[in-house]
Write an enzyme that holds these catalytic residues in place. Structure first.
Site, PDB file in Angstrom:
ATOM      1  N   GLY A  39      18.075  12.984 -24.825  1.00 55.42           N
ATOM      2  CA  GLY A  39      18.158  11.729 -25.575  1.00 55.42           C
ATOM      3  C   GLY A  39      19.509  11.465 -26.209  1.00 55.42           C
ATOM      4  O   GLY A  39      19.635  10.541 -27.019  1.00 55.42           O
ATOM      5  N   THR A  40      20.533  12.237 -25.839  1.00 53.99           N
ATOM      6  CA  THR A  40      21.848  12.016 -26.451  1.00 53.99           C
ATOM      7  C   THR A  40      22.379  10.619 -26.165  1.00 53.99           C
ATOM      8  O   THR A  40      22.930   9.960 -27.045  1.00 53.99           O
ATOM      9  CB  THR A  40      22.873  13.056 -25.967  1.00 53.99           C
ATOM     10  OG1 THR A  40      22.857  13.099 -24.537  1.00 53.99           O
ATOM     11  CG2 THR A  40      22.567  14.427 -26.508  1.00 53.99           C
ATOM     12  N   GLY A  41      22.225  10.158 -24.913  1.00 57.44           N
ATOM     13  CA  GLY A  41      22.731   8.830 -24.560  1.00 57.44           C
ATOM     14  C   GLY A  41      22.011   7.726 -25.300  1.00 57.44           C
ATOM     15  O   GLY A  41      22.634   6.776 -25.804  1.00 57.44           O
ATOM     16  N   CYS A  42      20.692   7.850 -25.386  1.00 56.29           N
ATOM     17  CA  CYS A  42      19.902   6.856 -26.120  1.00 56.29           C
ATOM     18  C   CYS A  42      20.303   6.826 -27.590  1.00 56.29           C
ATOM     19  O   CYS A  42      20.502   5.756 -28.184  1.00 56.29           O
ATOM     20  CB  CYS A  42      18.417   7.189 -26.019  1.00 56.29           C
ATOM     21  SG  CYS A  42      17.767   7.323 -24.343  1.00 56.29           S
ATOM     22  N   THR A  75      19.709  18.700 -25.827  1.00 50.29           N
ATOM     23  CA  THR A  75      20.525  17.480 -25.731  1.00 50.29           C
ATOM     24  C   THR A  75      19.746  16.311 -25.140  1.00 50.29           C
ATOM     25  O   THR A  75      20.341  15.317 -24.728  1.00 50.29           O
ATOM     26  CB  THR A  75      21.772  17.742 -24.872  1.00 50.29           C
ATOM     27  OG1 THR A  75      21.365  18.225 -23.582  1.00 50.29           O
ATOM     28  CG2 THR A  75      22.687  18.765 -25.533  1.00 50.29           C
ATOM     29  N   LYS A  87      31.200   8.388 -21.331  1.00 48.15           N
ATOM     30  CA  LYS A  87      30.903   9.619 -22.061  1.00 48.15           C
ATOM     31  C   LYS A  87      31.230  10.837 -21.200  1.00 48.15           C
ATOM     32  O   LYS A  87      30.894  10.879 -20.017  1.00 48.15           O
ATOM     33  CB  LYS A  87      29.436   9.634 -22.487  1.00 48.15           C
ATOM     34  CG  LYS A  87      29.084   8.496 -23.447  1.00 48.15           C
ATOM     35  CD  LYS A  87      27.602   8.415 -23.724  1.00 48.15           C
ATOM     36  CE  LYS A  87      26.834   7.974 -22.492  1.00 48.15           C
ATOM     37  NZ  LYS A  87      25.402   7.722 -22.776  1.00 48.15           N
TER      38      LYS A  87
END
Length: 273
Positions: A212-215, A210, A177
């Site tokens: 928690g974007t990865g989760c 932003t 990412k």
């Protein structure tokens, strides 16, 4: 209603602020019409201002949670998030193999948005040896990918080499990412399926909301895999989901606020009108 219900399991930490971890995953599963289950690996004390405490769950309790839902309800896809120690990793890897959970998405959560370490250093090697070889998809952000490969990834050639390295460890599909590249106009994620590279591009939105974007992104991939989508389609659709979640912030909290988990559904409903 005889249609089969897709089922997804998240194995991750609990976020008391609701923006990341188990809470973000279950919200995402629900929004994408997937039945969500959880195995909690740790309880975190956090809000939009940071992580203020962590209590790990005993490895046998983590394992029991996984077994309880797998043997009764069944699992079509599973994702891992925060796994802070080796013993929990060993338990997860053992059960993934025992129950042949082939649709495994690994979000290698290492550092919180506020800079708090969430993965112990001695567990990083175990992640590479135990879990990555079992992954259908692995989704490190740029700093996490740099930790996994052991050097800077400051250009596209280096990121492609990193994706190949993670593929060589056993992950079938890799997403690196690019949201941390704040100097770029777009948010570009690099997808690698072992044969070709694809750049998944979206507009960059300048917002502090932003958390928690990865989760959320990895949970969306998991949900689409649970519904039977091929990995490349699951990743692209998850990219669309997280883009909307960032595009329309909730503006909650005094710090790094959460993404908007229902934005994508509302956008689709509006487009259908």
């Amino acid at each position: 209603m005889n249609q089969k219900v897709a089922r997804a399991l998240t194995i991750a930490g609990s976020d008391s602020g609701g923006g990341a971890g188990i809470q973000a995953d279950l919200k995402t599963f629900q929004e994408l019409h997937v039945y969500g289950m959880s195995a909690i690996t740790a309880i975190t004390v956090q809000n939009t201002l940071g992580v203020h405490g962590i209590q790990e769950i005993r490895p046998d309790i983590v394992a029991s949670q996984i077994e309880a839902v797998t043997t009764d309800i069944g699992v079509d896809a599973v994702k891992t998030g925060m796994i802070s120690n080796i013993k929990i990793m060993e338990a997860i890897a053992s059960l993934v193999k025992k129950y042949k959970l082939s649709n495994l998405v690994i979000d290698p959560v290492m550092i919180s948005k506020s800079g708090h370490a969430l993965l112990k250093e001695d567990a990083r090697l175990a992640l590479k040896e135990l879990l990555i070889p079992l992954a259908m998809v692995i989704t490190p952000n740029l700093p996490e990918a740099e930790v996994l490969v052991g050097h800077s990834l400051d250009n596209m050639a280096a990121r492609k080499e990193a994706a190949q390295y993670l593929r060589d460890l056993g992950a079938k599909h890799v997403v690196i990412k690019g949201g941390h590249l704040s100097d770029q106009e777009n948010a570009d994620d690099l997808f690698y399926n072992g044969n070709e590279f694809t750049l998944l591009s979206s507009p960059r939105f300048h917002t502090q909301h932003t958390h928690g974007t990865g989760c959320t992104f990895s949970a969306a991939i998991t949900a689409y895999l649970a519904k039977g989508e091929a990995p490349d389609i699951a990743v692209q659709r998850a990219k669309n989901y997280i883009t909307d979640a960032i595009r329309y912030p909730l503006n909650i909290g005094q710090g790094h606020g959460p993404t908007n988990h229902w934005a994508h559904r509302l956008q689709e409903e509006q487009n259908e009108k």
